[in-house]
Design an enzyme around this catalytic site. Structure first.
Site, PDB file in Angstrom:
ATOM      1  N   GLY A  61      48.052  51.650 -46.574  1.00 45.56           N
ATOM      2  CA  GLY A  61      47.321  50.872 -47.247  1.00 45.56           C
ATOM      3  C   GLY A  61      46.020  50.411 -46.318  1.00 45.56           C
ATOM      4  N   CYS A  88      52.967  53.846 -42.088  1.00 41.04           N
ATOM      5  CA  CYS A  88      51.583  53.382 -41.593  1.00 41.04           C
ATOM      6  C   CYS A  88      51.607  51.830 -41.945  1.00 41.04           C
ATOM      7  CB  CYS A  88      50.566  54.199 -42.102  1.00 41.04           C
ATOM      8  SG  CYS A  88      48.942  53.823 -41.338  1.00 41.04           S
ATOM      9  N   TYR A  89      50.820  51.350 -42.785  1.00 40.78           N
ATOM     10  CA  TYR A  89      50.943  50.077 -43.239  1.00 40.78           C
ATOM     11  C   TYR A  89      52.172  49.612 -43.584  1.00 40.78           C
ATOM     12  CZ  TYR A  89      49.649  45.544 -45.509  1.00 40.78           C
ATOM     13  OH  TYR A  89      49.389  44.149 -45.889  1.00 40.78           O
ATOM     14  N   HIS A 175      51.608  59.973 -41.066  1.00 37.69           N
ATOM     15  CA  HIS A 175      51.385  60.073 -42.562  1.00 37.69           C
ATOM     16  C   HIS A 175      52.121  61.536 -42.609  1.00 37.69           C
ATOM     17  CE1 HIS A 175      48.973  56.898 -43.938  1.00 37.69           C
ATOM     18  NE2 HIS A 175      48.275  57.033 -42.919  1.00 37.69           N
ATOM     19  N   GLU A 177      53.230  62.721 -45.323  1.00 39.40           N
ATOM     20  CA  GLU A 177      52.769  63.357 -46.788  1.00 39.40           C
ATOM     21  C   GLU A 177      51.664  64.346 -46.617  1.00 39.40           C
ATOM     22  OE1 GLU A 177      52.356  60.176 -45.642  1.00 39.40           O
ATOM     23  OE2 GLU A 177      50.377  59.428 -46.669  1.00 39.40           O
ATOM     24  N   GLY A 230      40.722  73.655 -74.392  1.00 37.07           N
ATOM     25  CA  GLY A 230      40.974  75.071 -74.070  1.00 37.07           C
ATOM     26  C   GLY A 230      41.478  75.217 -72.809  1.00 37.07           C
ATOM     27  N   ASP A 233      44.886  71.294 -68.526  1.00 39.72           N
ATOM     28  CA  ASP A 233      45.227  69.936 -68.919  1.00 39.72           C
ATOM     29  C   ASP A 233      45.620  69.468 -70.196  1.00 39.72           C
ATOM     30  OD1 ASP A 233      45.145  70.283 -66.294  1.00 39.72           O
ATOM     31  OD2 ASP A 233      43.086  68.974 -66.206  1.00 39.72           O
ATOM     32  N   SER A 234      44.453  69.639 -71.012  1.00 40.81           N
ATOM     33  CA  SER A 234      44.749  69.150 -72.485  1.00 40.81           C
ATOM     34  C   SER A 234      45.844  69.964 -73.240  1.00 40.81           C
ATOM     35  CB  SER A 234      43.406  69.515 -73.198  1.00 40.81           C
ATOM     36  OG  SER A 234      43.078  70.679 -73.350  1.00 40.81           O
ATOM     37  N   LYS A 375      47.794  69.599 -60.268  1.00 45.33           N
ATOM     38  CA  LYS A 375      47.411  70.863 -61.102  1.00 45.33           C
ATOM     39  C   LYS A 375      48.767  71.831 -61.114  1.00 45.33           C
ATOM     40  CE  LYS A 375      43.770  72.562 -63.060  1.00 45.33           C
ATOM     41  NZ  LYS A 375      43.024  71.835 -64.106  1.00 45.33           N
TER      42      LYS A 375
END
Ligand code: XMP
Length: 519
Positions: A61, A88-89, A175, A177, A230, A233-234, A375
């Site tokens: 953070g 970290c934090y 980090h 990640e 189209g 994601d949708s 994604k």
């Protein structure tokens, strides 16, 4: 229909102290096939216990543990017997609360740093003693709390990792990640499997089960409207909501006529015919082209298309009777980007209207079932939901569509030229099996004409610009080194087959200083 029982799965939670990329932690945990959710750092201990997590990660953070009002956790959290990993934090907080010494570092440590492992403990089990890690911090733990062992150090950080094995408390200053800590996922895996005792049992199928239940619980007897654009994601959103509440979903597909060749038909085929979704297909090309007549400024085009989209959307949606929810395909990177755009006062390079965006005046509650996902996770989800590969693997496509790839005025004729050239490009890339290797590939139609010769005749026609880029996230990009033979074939086909074109140029600009789209 009886509810399917939720699959049994281990849960690890991230308590969020506000670092921008905290979702990456959750994503890495899920990559290790353990389900992970993010909760605010202020979540009461009683609520944490109700979640019954097998492990807790305290995230990074922006605060300093010494700033007044900086976020914290109750001491009780460390005494629950639930394994904790501070990052970290999260590490500085653990250090400070449990009686270690945390100080402001003489110099901020930022970027790739060499880490020396002194004592592997559980976290570094099986890893090299010399590793590269990514650091980004101002404060450091100078001496660990009583009972803790120092596991690793860097040149300027004396305690870069520490643990108290009996209390199952672990912490790292770097980090794990981010991709710049190449073996970081191994540290996370060691924590999950070795310390928390999690089983690698979670996959996208579980996410679907979980979300379906969640959507049913949220929607109850309500009705859901979903805007199909189209794109991936949708489509994933609609398919997921459809699986949860098929009778209460209506999909609205506002087809502005600026999609690529064949894409509207594919959306209709998939949702209306395969999934049997109630789908209203609004063919609004004339309306959009009418509004765009004479407009050449890119930002004006975006604004017109965005506004018109909302107008058409509201007009049709109001015919469906009462709706309670709007399902949107917001992904985690969208959440970060909007947050960054809102907070940073960064200059607007381009306004990115997402067609399918929320009409502000409509009183609908938002349903965003993809919000924690990235994604590639959405693509896995699509595959499991039975969405065809042509949609699942569709490249990112701008909301204003081909209008921002037609430089200058958008007319029927220029749209025809662009769509035809674009179709050839995609076909050739598909045949060369390169579609999944590039981020985006498309045609641009500049607003100039060039001289050519065909037979013995002079021609004076448009060039087509070919834009093919590689990228991780669209923020930076490089031009794709396509094979010469492929470029040659595309060039020859476009100039020969597309009426009104006599030349093809290849765009070899990177982003920055260029952008991916030309407008
Ligand atoms: P640029 O051109 O800014 O594009 O390098 C980065 C990514 O964003 C997409 N893009 C848009 N997406 N509305 C959208 O929904 C827009 O107006 C827009 N402009 C660019 C672009 O295709 C690329 O993936």
């Amino acid at each position: 229909m009886p509810e399917r029982k939720s699959p049994k799965r281990d849960l690890v939670i991230v308590l969020d102290f506000g670092a921008q990329y905290n979702q990456l932690i959750a994503r890495r945990v899920r990559e290790c096939r353990v389900y992970c959710e993010i909760h605010p750092s202020g979540t009461p201990v009683a609520d944490v216990l109700k979640l019954n997590p097998k492990g807790i990660i305290l995230s990074g953070g922006p605060s300093s543990v010494y700033s007044p009002g900086s976020p914290s956790v109750p001491m009780r959290l460390f005494n629950l017997g639930i394994p904790i990993l501070g990052i970290c934090y999260g590490m500085q907080l653990m250090g400070r609360l449990l009686g270690g010494e945390v100080i402001a570092a003489a110099t901020r440590e930022y970027g790739k740093t060499e880490l020396h492992v002194r004592e592997p403990g559980m976290l570094f089990k099986g890893l090299n003693p010399q590793l590269i890690c990514w650091m980004s911090h101002g404060d450091v733990v100078k001496s660990p709390p009583p009972g803790f062992t120092v596991l690793a150090q860097t040149r300027s950080t004396p305690v870069a990792a520490m643990s108290h094995d009996r209390r199952k408390l672990h912490a790292v200053q770097f980090h794990p990640e981010v991709v710049h800590t190449p073996w970081g996922i191994e540290v996370i895996r060691n924590f999950l499997y070795g310390v928390c005792g999690c089983e690698p049992s979670w996959d996208m199928g579980n996410y679907i089960d979980f979300m379906v239940k969640d959507i049913r619980r949220t929607v109850k007897e309500g009705r859901v409207l979903c805007a199909l654009s189209g794109g991936v994601d949708s489509a994933a959103t609609a398919a997921l909501v459809h699986r949860a509440v098929p009778d209460r979903l209506t999909c609205l597909f506002v087809d502005h006529g600026l999609l690529r060749d064949g894409e509207p038909e594919q959306v209709v085929r998939t949702f209306r015919h395969n999934f049997k979704t109630r789908l209203v297909h609004v063919r609004a090309k004339e309306r959009f082209l009418g509004k765009l007549r004479g407009v050449t400024d890119p930002e004006k085009k975006r604004l017109i298309i965005g506004n018109e989209f909302i107008r058409v959307f509201e007009e049709y949606a109001s015919r469906f009777g009462r709706m309670d929810f709007l399902a949107q395909g917001t992904l985690y990177p969208d959440v970060i980007e909007s947050a960054a755009a809102g907070a940073g006062g960064a200059a607007t390079i381009k306004t990115h209207h997402n067609v399918g965006g929320l009409p502000a005046g409509m009183k609908l509650k938002l349903l965003e079932p993809l919000r924690p996902l990235f994604k590639d996770e959405v693509r896995t989800l699509c595959e499991q939901l039975g969405i065809p590969p042509e949609i699942t693997w569709r490249q990112p496509f701008p909301g204003p569509g081909l209008a921002i790839r037609i430089i200058g005025e958008v007319t029927e004729e220029r749209l025809r030229i662009l769509k035809h050239a674009d179709g050839i490009i995609l076909e050739e890339l598909r045949n060369a099996n390169l579609m999944r290797d590039v981020w985006q590939a498309f045609a641009v139609l500049p607003a100039v004409r060039t001289v050519g010769v065909m037979g013995d005749q002079r021609s004076y026609e448009y060039p087509i610009a070919l834009r093919v880029v590689t990228s991780q996230d669209g923020m930076t990009a490089d031009w794709a080194r396509l094979p010469w033979e492929l470029l040659e074939r595309i060039s020859s086909r476009v100039a020969n087959e597309v009426k009104g074109v006599n030349r093809l140029v290849y765009d070899i600009s990177s982003k920055p200083p260029s952008t991916i789209e030309w407008e």
